[in-house]
Design an enzyme around this catalytic site. Sequence first.
Site, mmCIF file in Angstrom:
data_model
loop_
_atom_site.group_PDB
_atom_site.id
_atom_site.type_symbol
_atom_site.label_atom_id
_atom_site.label_comp_id
_atom_site.label_asym_id
_atom_site.label_seq_id
_atom_site.Cartn_x
_atom_site.Cartn_y
_atom_site.Cartn_z
ATOM 1 N N THR A 1 -2.025 5.751 9.098
ATOM 2 C CA THR A 1 -1.177 5.575 7.911
ATOM 3 C C THR A 1 -0.363 4.286 7.943
ATOM 4 O OG1 THR A 1 -1.070 7.949 7.596
ATOM 5 C CG2 THR A 1 0.729 6.695 6.638
ATOM 6 N N ILE B 1 -3.869 1.462 -0.897
ATOM 7 C CA ILE B 1 -4.336 1.535 -2.283
ATOM 8 C C ILE B 1 -4.565 2.985 -2.709
ATOM 9 C CG2 ILE B 1 -6.282 0.988 -3.823
ATOM 10 C CD1 ILE B 1 -6.704 -1.508 -2.108
ATOM 11 N N HIS C 1 -6.964 4.611 -4.864
ATOM 12 C CA HIS C 1 -8.232 4.283 -5.517
ATOM 13 C C HIS C 1 -8.410 5.120 -6.779
ATOM 14 C CE1 HIS C 1 -9.762 1.732 -2.286
ATOM 15 N NE2 HIS C 1 -9.177 2.571 -1.450
ATOM 16 N N ARG D 1 -9.757 2.919 10.805
ATOM 17 C CA ARG D 1 -10.044 4.041 9.911
ATOM 18 C C ARG D 1 -10.802 5.098 10.701
ATOM 19 N NH1 ARG D 1 -11.791 -1.467 8.470
ATOM 20 N NH2 ARG D 1 -12.506 -1.456 6.317
ATOM 21 N N SER E 1 -11.299 5.960 4.040
ATOM 22 C CA SER E 1 -11.045 5.639 2.647
ATOM 23 C C SER E 1 -11.890 6.542 1.765
ATOM 24 C CB SER E 1 -11.426 4.184 2.388
ATOM 25 O OG SER E 1 -11.216 3.878 1.039
ATOM 26 N N CYS F 1 19.259 -7.553 6.654
ATOM 27 C CA CYS F 1 17.969 -8.249 6.476
ATOM 28 C C CYS F 1 18.065 -9.052 5.184
ATOM 29 C CB CYS F 1 16.835 -7.224 6.401
ATOM 30 S SG CYS F 1 15.293 -7.864 5.721
ATOM 31 N N CYS G 1 15.798 -11.386 4.041
ATOM 32 C CA CYS G 1 14.522 -11.598 3.349
ATOM 33 C C CYS G 1 14.263 -10.475 2.345
ATOM 34 C CB CYS G 1 13.368 -11.656 4.346
ATOM 35 S SG CYS G 1 13.528 -12.961 5.573
ATOM 36 N N CYS H 1 10.800 -13.872 7.470
ATOM 37 C CA CYS H 1 11.280 -14.372 8.776
ATOM 38 C C CYS H 1 10.845 -13.458 9.905
ATOM 39 C CB CYS H 1 12.789 -14.613 8.775
ATOM 40 S SG CYS H 1 13.797 -13.213 9.277
ATOM 41 N N CYS I 1 17.380 -10.579 11.661
ATOM 42 C CA CYS I 1 18.000 -9.241 11.658
ATOM 43 C C CYS I 1 17.721 -8.390 12.877
ATOM 44 C CB CYS I 1 17.617 -8.483 10.384
ATOM 45 S SG CYS I 1 15.866 -8.022 10.302
#
Lengths: 413, 479
Positions: free
Chosen positions: B40, B46, B48, B313, B339, B404, B406, B439, B444
């Site tokens: 995971t 995605i 699907h 996978r 998948s 953080c 970013c 970064c 951080c």
Amino acid sequence: MKREKVDVLVIGGGAAGMAAAVQAANEGVKTVLIEREKKTGGVLNQCIHNGFGLHVYRKELTGPEFMEELWKELAETDVLVQSNETILQVLPKEKEVIAQSSEGMKIYEVGSLVLTTGARERPLNSLMIPGTRVSGVFTAGVAQKMVNIYNRLPGKRVLIIGSGDIGLIMARRLKIEGMDVVGVVEIRPEPGGLMRNVVQCLEDFDIPLLLSHTVTEIHGRERLEGVTIARVDESFNPIQGTEKFIPVDTLVASVGLIPQNELIEDFVEMDYINRGPVVDEFMRTSVDWIFAAGNNVAIHDLVDFVYEEGKIAGKYAAKVAKGEKLPEAVYRFNRGKNVGVMLPQKFTATQPFRMYIRPKKTLEKAELRISKESIRKYTWKLRPSQMIDFIFREFESLEPENRVIEIEVIEIE
Amino acid sequence: MKVFVIGTGVVGSLIARELSKYDIELHIVEKKPDVAWGVTKANSAILHAGYDDPPESVRAKFCSKGNYLYNKISKELDIEVKRIGSYVVAFTEEEINTLEKLQKQGEINGVPDLEIIERKELLSREPNLNPDVLAALWAPTAGITEPWEVAIAAIENSVENGATLHLGEEVIGIEVKNGKVKRLITNKAEYEADVIINAAGLFADEIAKMADSEPVFEIFPRKGEYILLDKKLGNLVNSVIFPTPTKKSKGILVLPTADGGLLVGPNAQDLPPDKKHDLTTTKEGLEEVKKGATNLVPNIDFWYAVKTFSGLRPETKEKDFIVGKTSVWGFVNAAGMRSPGLTAAPAVAEYLVEEVLIEELGISLNKKKDFNPFRKRIPHIDETSVEVWDELVRENPKYGELVCFCNKVSEAQIVEAIKRGARTLDGVKFRTRAGFGRCQSGFCSLKIIEILSRELGVSMEEIKMNSENSWIMNGKVRV
């Protein structure tokens, strides 16, 4: 939401920002300096080695000492320092800046802006080195902060990748603190940092420097267990058969600094070689009320230069905030042979100004030419690791009908 | 009724959440120190649409249904699902034929609103696509999410509804008596068990062997390498871009990530079953990914790479899910979830509880009256409006202290992540996005270590990146 009117807003409280704020305030305008960390000073806080201030203060200082000099200058002004405050956005049409702190959101309506946001370290991850993702891989700045501010060691046995100045400084620092420093690998055929650092940090401490070498694989399942290094050819590709496994639990990366311009890059003209905004000799960007100085404009060698630039940006940002109209930067340099990082890229030709150029490659002897005319001769070796700087004042040769000025560094006998 | 779910990936966690609606004693067992750290954690992320799977496959049975179920669970569990749609692009006449076949297959599978888009229209929607493209199959129901966030949310909600989570506990044996599940044995304890759900991802075959159950199967790790790029490139494409699939795989894709970056990959490399820990990236693999990605979107500047990673996978010989009851009563598989496992997971979870446990095994399960389907996420302050953020800061000033920069993650979010179970840098990262950005935690990481150390009351040296031996600091420089 709170709103506040400010003449000059300076974003970033490192050396450039502090210098800019001091200078702006000395011009008699209301100046606010924003710092996102708890404390101003930027990277100077963690640079406890010496070598700072020779140009500006005529004495050799450590980073924190240089910072204290700046604090003294700042204390004599009316600059309002806002630390722990982060700028989220610059709104170019509105001339407004949105800030966030523990007091909530705030909007600054600004007369002019100085961007002094510095640089961040290029993370090793972005180099796409094959292997595993383990703990024990640090950028040199993180390792430096861990040792100097957090009082903790990053590991036991370390290899440094990249011979930029921070990498060299950290090789020495970690050795002094008892780590086994197996060496520094540099992909280029020459060191990335200043020669004085190669001597003082590596040679004086018997730390090997492996030029034309790089890390080709990272090993380990949880914590780093070792790296494969290899020699590289002229196009930086690893040469088969030269691979060697080096058992280390720590890898410190000094593989480049990236100017931080996320706040303005969508609407000011950018220079993709410097990776910073295009500026003129007033450190003014393509937006006439936004100025920039320091490592976000281009990566510099010395904090002293960054400081000088901050002063210039602060001075002219104050003038603009007061409603003064600055002359137009009608001339533009065109990068010719061997010219890498360069600033300023534009100029007004109304007063002499300091120019910085980083040669693209090592040149034994060279000549600086502007519009094909020789301006300076360098009888010593020029290296990409060291910028050349000079005052440009030869305006008499400029022709008003030709506003693109070629600048080049030519190798001579 | 004592039910055990093995594994806290998307599949195990959604099954656990489904089970937590019923009045049972529910245990979730995870060998890693935190949830969702297996398959995971590293995949294409995605949802699907469901046109890829042969109609007779198990995958087809669950994919488009799972896709649809995300509408509901994303609301209940407050997780990010962006329905940005997907294109399968064709460069040759032959590939256009494949698109037509996929469209038909999708229609049989119940995928709504599939459409073949011509070149001109396609390039106006996706101007950065390779101009040699001829047509594309458009699937508006495809989307993106953060798979680990789905699992974290489902586990949080299960625990809220009474489940017990056992972290760092590895299953080492399953006792079967008279053809029925009897006991679950871990490296820490032994439990009486009535039902065991095997959602152990890459290691589901090993768990199935412990129960000596049929079907007998083997899980083959199939490695996929990825390159994650800076948010600056996040707008290069608006939807998920697939090449036309081959027999082997769906190919190397280009897609925006849920937090605004750009992801390219994966390649597909079949590894032997003993390589289930092999998360290395390779020079050849990354080159292949670059090549595949630039074939779809030519002007990707890899200078903006933020990091590379690889995921495994859980593939089976049949290239299909192994879902359902087994020869051992009470031992149920949710295995081989390759998948579109992420997409199918909510449908598989529903099926296993309602069809397999209740109908096929005849277990009588009573719904809890007080089941709370809702879970609230840790707010992503950079995605809320300025007004909402301001409001948060008024309630808790720590929302205004950024850690953080970013990804704009404040101290308040990090403290909340620790309250919800983060014990490591990765634990914080996957719950808040702190350290995920450009970064790569340079600014951080040390601050987060300090906060973890303070909140957990342990020394900074004890804070790990993720697993037990991933130490970060090696003692004090000076005492």
